[in-house]
Write a protein that holds these residues in place. Structure first.
Motif, PDB file in Angstrom:
ATOM      1  N   ASP A 149       0.819  -1.208   0.000  1.00  0.00           N
ATOM      2  CA  ASP A 149       0.000   0.000   0.000  1.00  0.00           C
ATOM      3  C   ASP A 149       0.860   1.268   0.000  1.00  0.00           C
ATOM      4  OD1 ASP A 149      -2.300  -1.446  -0.065  1.00  0.00           O
ATOM      5  OD2 ASP A 149      -2.771  -1.244   2.065  1.00  0.00           O
ATOM      6  N   ALA A 150       1.964   1.241   0.759  1.00  0.00           N
ATOM      7  CA  ALA A 150       2.829   2.419   0.818  1.00  0.00           C
ATOM      8  C   ALA A 150       3.434   2.726  -0.540  1.00  0.00           C
ATOM      9  CB  ALA A 150       3.931   2.200   1.852  1.00  0.00           C
ATOM     10  N   ARG A 151       3.667   1.686  -1.329  1.00  0.00           N
ATOM     11  CA  ARG A 151       4.247   1.898  -2.659  1.00  0.00           C
ATOM     12  C   ARG A 151       3.164   2.277  -3.677  1.00  0.00           C
ATOM     13  NH1 ARG A 151       8.980   0.668  -4.786  1.00  0.00           N
ATOM     14  NH2 ARG A 151       9.592  -0.588  -2.989  1.00  0.00           N
ATOM     15  N   GLN A 152       2.075   1.504  -3.713  1.00  0.00           N
ATOM     16  CA  GLN A 152       1.054   1.712  -4.732  1.00  0.00           C
ATOM     17  C   GLN A 152       0.207   2.952  -4.481  1.00  0.00           C
ATOM     18  OE1 GLN A 152      -1.155  -1.968  -4.874  1.00  0.00           O
ATOM     19  NE2 GLN A 152       0.639  -3.193  -5.452  1.00  0.00           N
ATOM     20  N   ALA A 153      -0.035   3.258  -3.204  1.00  0.00           N
ATOM     21  CA  ALA A 153      -0.898   4.398  -2.863  1.00  0.00           C
ATOM     22  C   ALA A 153      -0.093   5.632  -2.487  1.00  0.00           C
ATOM     23  CB  ALA A 153      -1.842   4.012  -1.730  1.00  0.00           C
ATOM     24  N   ARG A 154       1.163   5.677  -2.867  1.00  0.00           N
ATOM     25  CA  ARG A 154       2.012   6.818  -2.494  1.00  0.00           C
ATOM     26  C   ARG A 154       1.407   8.161  -2.906  1.00  0.00           C
ATOM     27  NH1 ARG A 154       7.377   6.987  -0.995  1.00  0.00           N
ATOM     28  NH2 ARG A 154       8.249   9.103  -1.052  1.00  0.00           N
ATOM     29  N   GLU A 158       0.492  11.037  -0.143  1.00  0.00           N
ATOM     30  CA  GLU A 158       1.125  12.345  -0.184  1.00  0.00           C
ATOM     31  C   GLU A 158       0.091  13.454  -0.383  1.00  0.00           C
ATOM     32  OE1 GLU A 158       4.066  11.817  -3.227  1.00  0.00           O
ATOM     33  OE2 GLU A 158       5.612  11.231  -1.772  1.00  0.00           O
ATOM     34  N   ALA A 159      -0.981  13.151  -1.105  1.00  0.00           N
ATOM     35  CA  ALA A 159      -2.056  14.139  -1.272  1.00  0.00           C
ATOM     36  C   ALA A 159      -2.727  14.430   0.063  1.00  0.00           C
ATOM     37  CB  ALA A 159      -3.084  13.631  -2.278  1.00  0.00           C
ATOM     38  N   ARG A 160      -2.936  13.375   0.864  1.00  0.00           N
ATOM     39  CA  ARG A 160      -3.529  13.566   2.182  1.00  0.00           C
ATOM     40  C   ARG A 160      -2.599  14.369   3.092  1.00  0.00           C
ATOM     41  NH1 ARG A 160      -7.692   9.799   3.367  1.00  0.00           N
ATOM     42  NH2 ARG A 160      -7.013   9.579   5.541  1.00  0.00           N
ATOM     43  N   LEU A 165      -3.041  16.711   6.795  1.00  0.00           N
ATOM     44  CA  LEU A 165      -3.224  15.593   7.729  1.00  0.00           C
ATOM     45  C   LEU A 165      -1.861  15.147   8.261  1.00  0.00           C
ATOM     46  CD1 LEU A 165      -5.872  13.357   5.905  1.00  0.00           C
ATOM     47  CD2 LEU A 165      -6.244  14.847   7.871  1.00  0.00           C
ATOM     48  N   PRO A 166      -1.787  14.825   9.543  1.00  0.00           N
ATOM     49  CA  PRO A 166      -0.534  14.259  10.067  1.00  0.00           C
ATOM     50  C   PRO A 166      -0.310  12.873   9.491  1.00  0.00           C
ATOM     51  CG  PRO A 166      -2.260  14.170  11.732  1.00  0.00           C
ATOM     52  CD  PRO A 166      -2.809  14.974  10.593  1.00  0.00           C
ATOM     53  N   ALA A 167       0.907  12.390   9.605  1.00  0.00           N
ATOM     54  CA  ALA A 167       1.256  11.100   9.006  1.00  0.00           C
ATOM     55  C   ALA A 167       0.329   9.990   9.464  1.00  0.00           C
ATOM     56  CB  ALA A 167       2.706  10.755   9.342  1.00  0.00           C
ATOM     57  N   ARG A 168       0.029   9.974  10.765  1.00  0.00           N
ATOM     58  CA  ARG A 168      -0.814   8.902  11.296  1.00  0.00           C
ATOM     59  C   ARG A 168      -2.188   8.893  10.641  1.00  0.00           C
ATOM     60  NH1 ARG A 168      -2.073   7.891  17.740  1.00  0.00           N
ATOM     61  NH2 ARG A 168      -3.498   6.109  17.462  1.00  0.00           N
ATOM     62  N   GLN A 169      -2.795  10.067  10.463  1.00  0.00           N
ATOM     63  CA  GLN A 169      -4.114  10.143   9.843  1.00  0.00           C
ATOM     64  C   GLN A 169      -4.044   9.875   8.345  1.00  0.00           C
ATOM     65  OE1 GLN A 169      -7.115  10.519  11.328  1.00  0.00           O
ATOM     66  NE2 GLN A 169      -5.993  10.323  13.260  1.00  0.00           N
ATOM     67  N   ALA A 249       9.418  15.219   9.643  1.00  0.00           N
ATOM     68  CA  ALA A 249       8.606  16.263   9.009  1.00  0.00           C
ATOM     69  C   ALA A 249       7.331  15.689   8.401  1.00  0.00           C
ATOM     70  CB  ALA A 249       9.422  16.981   7.936  1.00  0.00           C
ATOM     71  N   HIS A 250       6.993  14.439   8.759  1.00  0.00           N
ATOM     72  CA  HIS A 250       5.790  13.764   8.265  1.00  0.00           C
ATOM     73  C   HIS A 250       5.824  13.582   6.747  1.00  0.00           C
ATOM     74  CE1 HIS A 250       3.030  14.220  11.964  1.00  0.00           C
ATOM     75  NE2 HIS A 250       4.287  14.453  12.328  1.00  0.00           N
ATOM     76  N   ARG A 251       7.004  13.319   6.208  1.00  0.00           N
ATOM     77  CA  ARG A 251       7.133  13.025   4.782  1.00  0.00           C
ATOM     78  C   ARG A 251       7.324  11.533   4.600  1.00  0.00           C
ATOM     79  NH1 ARG A 251      11.923  17.253   3.678  1.00  0.00           N
ATOM     80  NH2 ARG A 251      12.654  16.023   5.447  1.00  0.00           N
ATOM     81  N   LEU A 252       6.679  10.977   3.595  1.00  0.00           N
ATOM     82  CA  LEU A 252       6.769   9.546   3.314  1.00  0.00           C
ATOM     83  C   LEU A 252       8.147   9.234   2.740  1.00  0.00           C
ATOM     84  CD1 LEU A 252       5.178   6.856   3.277  1.00  0.00           C
ATOM     85  CD2 LEU A 252       4.463   7.434   0.939  1.00  0.00           C
ATOM     86  N   VAL A 253       8.859   8.316   3.360  1.00  0.00           N
ATOM     87  CA  VAL A 253      10.207   7.995   2.905  1.00  0.00           C
ATOM     88  C   VAL A 253      10.164   7.112   1.669  1.00  0.00           C
ATOM     89  CG1 VAL A 253      11.071   8.137   5.276  1.00  0.00           C
ATOM     90  CG2 VAL A 253      10.391   5.911   4.341  1.00  0.00           C
ATOM     91  N   LEU A 254      11.265   7.082   0.942  1.00  0.00           N
ATOM     92  CA  LEU A 254      11.365   6.211  -0.222  1.00  0.00           C
ATOM     93  C   LEU A 254      11.583   4.773   0.224  1.00  0.00           C
ATOM     94  CD1 LEU A 254      13.657   8.376  -2.554  1.00  0.00           C
ATOM     95  CD2 LEU A 254      11.175   8.017  -2.743  1.00  0.00           C
ATOM     96  N   LEU A 255      10.912   3.832  -0.415  1.00  0.00           N
ATOM     97  CA  LEU A 255      11.039   2.425  -0.082  1.00  0.00           C
ATOM     98  C   LEU A 255      12.096   1.774  -0.945  1.00  0.00           C
ATOM     99  CD1 LEU A 255       7.287   1.388   0.337  1.00  0.00           C
ATOM    100  CD2 LEU A 255       8.888   2.198   2.072  1.00  0.00           C
ATOM    101  N   SER A 256      12.738   0.754  -0.401  1.00  0.00           N
ATOM    102  CA  SER A 256      13.752   0.025  -1.158  1.00  0.00           C
ATOM    103  C   SER A 256      13.082  -0.843  -2.207  1.00  0.00           C
ATOM    104  CB  SER A 256      14.594  -0.833  -0.221  1.00  0.00           C
ATOM    105  OG  SER A 256      13.769  -1.765   0.469  1.00  0.00           O
TER     106      SER A 256
END
Length: 257
Positions: A149-154, A158-160, A165-169, A249-256
């Motif tokens: 999900d983190a890869r496909q719904a990135r 990021e839009a949210r 919205l905070p990272a958790r939400q 900073a609530h930014r989504l990190v890059l996945l390996s």
């Protein structure tokens, strides 16, 4: 209690014919699994013999501390295995180990403290093994789903985040989806227990000559403890994985890859 008829080593050797049958089917159907299947069967036999010898020492000489030490070893191994399912996630094996450890510790600890199970090593080790196994499976499924999900719904995540919205939400729908996926096998197994198959604990007790109604009581405890262990392990692993997915900073990190 009636004596249990256990296969001797000749019987064990004869059961290799069933492995041969499975290998033959894999070969004839060109599944490219024949070699892997044979290796898995041989490895399982060697592992079980080795574990049996170790448990013999644990049961006879180390008492309860040895039993809990063996459970800890199982947790560490389970964490490594479950972590592979979410290998693309940051610190996946550490995350999986934490999840399995929390699920196993809380569940097994509750059973011991409440006096539900005996504190004998020959009880703690197999019960602990069932708990760790269930926690491992749920953790692995949850991490794999979170990684996907983190890869496909990135873009959606990021839009949210861009909406404030905070990272958790921002990640909440995907965490819920991962937990739901991880718990479905345990829930489904609990729904049909006794109707489609007789589970392992109940079957073992019945084979040992225990009255079926007594075996049922033990199986009920097993099913309930597995529900708790899988839920706790999956939730813990999902929360830890979620934190690792975002920076300060609530930014989504890059996945390996």
């Amino acid at each position: 209690m009636q004596g249990l008829s256990v296969p001797d080593w000749t019987g064990v050797s004869a059961s290799l014919l069933l492995v041969g049958l499975a290998a033959f089917i894999a070969y004839r159907q060109r599944l490219e699994l024949t070699r892997e299947l044979v290796i898995a069967a041989v490895r399982a036999g060697i592992q079980l013999v080795a574990v049996g010898a170790i448990l013999l020492v644990v049961f006879r000489h180390t008492a309860l501390p040895g039993a809990f030490a063996w459970v800890i070893v199982m947790v560490i191994i389970a964490g490594q295995v479950a972590g592979r399912r979410g290998a693309e996630l940051p610190r996946a094996r550490r995350t999986a180990t934490i999840g399995v450890a929390v699920g196993a510790t809380v569940t097994l600890g509750a059973l011991v403290l409440l006096g539900v199970i005996s504190t004998e090593p020959r009880v703690v080790v197999p019960v602990g093994g069932m708990i760790v196994s269930g926690a491992m499976q749920a953790t692995g499924i949850a991490l794999r789903r979170i990684g996907e999900d983190a890869r496909q719904a990135r873009p959606a995540i990021e839009a949210r985040l861009c909406l404030g919205l905070p990272a958790r939400q921002a990640f909440l729908p995907y965490r819920r989806s991962a937990l739901r996926t991880a718990l479905v096998p345990s829930v489904d197994a609990t729904k049909v227990v006794g109707l489609i198959s007789l589970p392992g604990a109940m079957t073992g007790l019945i084979l040992a000559g225990v009255d079926p109604l007594t075996a049922i009581r033990y199986q009920i405890v097993v099913m309930y403890m597995l529900l708790a262990a899988t839920a706790l392990a999956a939730l813990t692993a999902a929360r830890v994985a979620e934190r690792a997915l975002f920076d300060d900073a609530h930014r989504l990190v890059l996945l390996s890859d």
